[in-house]
Design an enzyme around this catalytic site. Structure first.
Site, PDB file in Angstrom:
ATOM      1  CG  HIS A 309      -2.043   0.942   1.115  1.00  0.00           C
ATOM      2  ND1 HIS A 309      -1.910   2.277   1.410  1.00  0.00           N
ATOM      3  CD2 HIS A 309      -3.313   0.755   0.682  1.00  0.00           C
ATOM      4  CE1 HIS A 309      -3.068   2.869   1.173  1.00  0.00           C
ATOM      5  NE2 HIS A 309      -3.935   1.975   0.729  1.00  0.00           N
ATOM      6  CG  ASP A 366      -8.574  -4.613  -2.420  1.00  0.00           C
ATOM      7  OD1 ASP A 366      -9.785  -4.459  -2.210  1.00  0.00           O
ATOM      8  OD2 ASP A 366      -7.846  -3.744  -2.927  1.00  0.00           O
TER       9      ASP A 366
END
Ligand code: ACO
Length: 431
Positions: A309, A366
């Protein structure tokens, strides 16, 4: 606004000129240098591909600490909101700044219920998409088409924004559910306003093929998943919504663009890509080492989907909540999902591997959500649509904040030109 300005704190020496600038300090101590006048004074721009070091706005909606792995919306911990609120309460908080009182919530719900339908012409429009169209393509273009249904102007229309917001919150799940049904030759199911937000979506999608008891279990999990997706400050799709809004394009144009940005596998599309990856591993007999090896190979474009991320240098706090939701859902539904075991084993190997540790790559939101959707019987091509349903609250909150921001300007970055320099024109006959 809690923004402190410390005057003339920093200086940049450049080609004999000195640029002196203010330091801006946010309410959580985040700091930024005010570079707005840098080019005017020095002739140079700040080059920052991917905007990893660029603050595009100030915002009072969401605070992230990527080092500590925490998220707060309007000051409230995400975990507290996920444990105690439903999605519409969180949407209200994000958009209006406070959790609703019982009276405010009833008023808001009233507006939601009034607009909770998909008219015959919208149903008809959906019927014309090829059945093989990806649900994200359909969602993005039907949301953009709402401009044609609900706007005479097609351009800036501040006065209707409240109604537009409610329409987007109500129509998005209905568009998604009806698209699912009509692709399978099934009729539109009007929503039932006795049901909550997530449950209504599941009802509009599955009708009576899922029992009310099972639907309630699924809805409980889905409300939480919608909440953990609701906002994540200046991510790719939210920034897209802000950029499109900056030209005074209407709200449907802005949100339609945001849906397009979310679709990419490096952003919200990762939830579908994770399941594809886990299914592939399963099909290959569970060879996790081979996948890790590929993810680390610089000559291979493959990445470990659901990992890494831009902001988090530790575990994404949303991934913790998602994993718990998956565990509870599977237990409550009494089903087993082999992909969850594969995901857990993959996570264990990756978070102990020097490649991932040294780059601060941990599971993101996710990584586990797809396994929950799969357990609910939702087809994987719809996973990112569910992300869009959740993120709708954040997009709308940022749109409202942006429109109220007196310092807003059209988004128009600069570049450093690297092409051919001036040359003489050559007529076609001489080329
Ligand atoms: N697998 C393998 N290596 C990775 C991964 C991954 N998932 N993510 C990053 N890396 C590596 C890069 O190759 C790079 O290595 P290097 O320094 O040796 O060149 C380093 O880690 C830094 O990666 P960047 O691409 O520079 O990081 P950036 O912040 O630009 O990208 C992103 C973040 C896009 C999320 C990235 O981690 C990625 O592609 N992850 C997989 C896709 C994914 O799960 N996306 C969902 C993100 S969450 C969300 O948007 C809702």
């Amino acid at each position: 606004m809690n923004l402190e300005t410390k005057k003339d704190v920093a200086t940049v020496e450049f080609q004999g000129k000195t640029y002196t600038t203010d330091l801006l300090v946010g309410s959580e101590g985040e700091v930024g240098l005010d570079m707005r006048d840098f080019r005017n004074q020095t002739g140079a721009i700040c080059l920052d591909p991917g905007f990893g070091n660029t603050g595009s706005c100030t915002s009072a909606i969401t605070f992230l600490d990527g080092e500590k792995g925490l998220i707060r919306h309007r000051g409230y911990k995400l975990q507290d909101l996920a444990d105690n609120c439903n999605y519409l309460e969180v949407a209200y908080l994000l958009m209006l700044g406070e959790l609703p009182t019982p009276y405010q919530y009833r008023q808001f719900l009233g507006k939601i219920h009034e607009n909770n339908f998909l008219g015959p012409s919208l149903q008809e429009l959906l019927n014309h998409y090829p059945t093989q169209s990806h649900p994200m393509a359909v969602l993005a273009s039907v949301v953009l088409s709402l401009t044609g249904f609900y706007s005479d102007l097609g351009v800036d229309k501040f006065y209707e924004l409240d109604l537009d917001v409610v329409r987007l919150l109500t129509k998005t799940p209905l568009i998604a559910a009806h698209n699912y049904r009509r692709k399978r030759g099934m009729k539109y199911i009007p929503p039932d306003n006795n049901l909550g937000y997530a449950e209504n979506f599941l009802y509009s999608m599955f009708g009576r093929s899922v029992s009310p008891e099972r639907r309630k279990i699924m809805a409980k999990a889905l409300e939480k998943l919608l909440i953990i997706h609701a906002d994540h400050e200046q991510n790719c799709s939210t920034s897209t919504v802000r950029v499109i809004s900056s030209s005074n394009a209407n709200v449907y144009a802005a949100v339609g663009g945001g849906i397009g940005a979310l679709w990419g596998p490096l952003h919200g599309g990762a939830n579908e890509a994770v399941i594809n990856m886990l299914e592939y591993i399963n099909m290959q007999g569970g060879d996790l080492e081979a996948v890790i090896k590929r993810a680390k190979d610089k000559n291979d474009e493959f990445r470990l989907m659901g990992f890494g991320h831009r902001v988090y240098k530790t575990y994404d706090p949303r991934a913790h909540i998602a994993k718990k939701v998956v565990d509870e859902l599977l237990e409550d539904l009494g089903v087993e999902e082999p992909l969850v075991d594969i995901a857990m084993k993959l996570e264990k190997i990756a978070i102990e591997d020097d490649y991932f540790v040294s780059r601060n790559l941990y599971p993101n939101v996710d990584f586990y959500t797809g396994t929950a959707y799969k357990a609910m019987g939702i087809p994987k091509e719809m996973f990112t649509v569910l992300f869009a349903m959740g993120r709708m609250a954040g997009w709308l909150a940022h749109l409202l904040e942006f429109r109220a921001d007196e310092s807003r300007r059209i988004s128009r970055p600069r570049q450093i030109y690297t092409g051919v320099t001036a040359r003489d024109f050559v007529p076609m006959t001489e080329r």
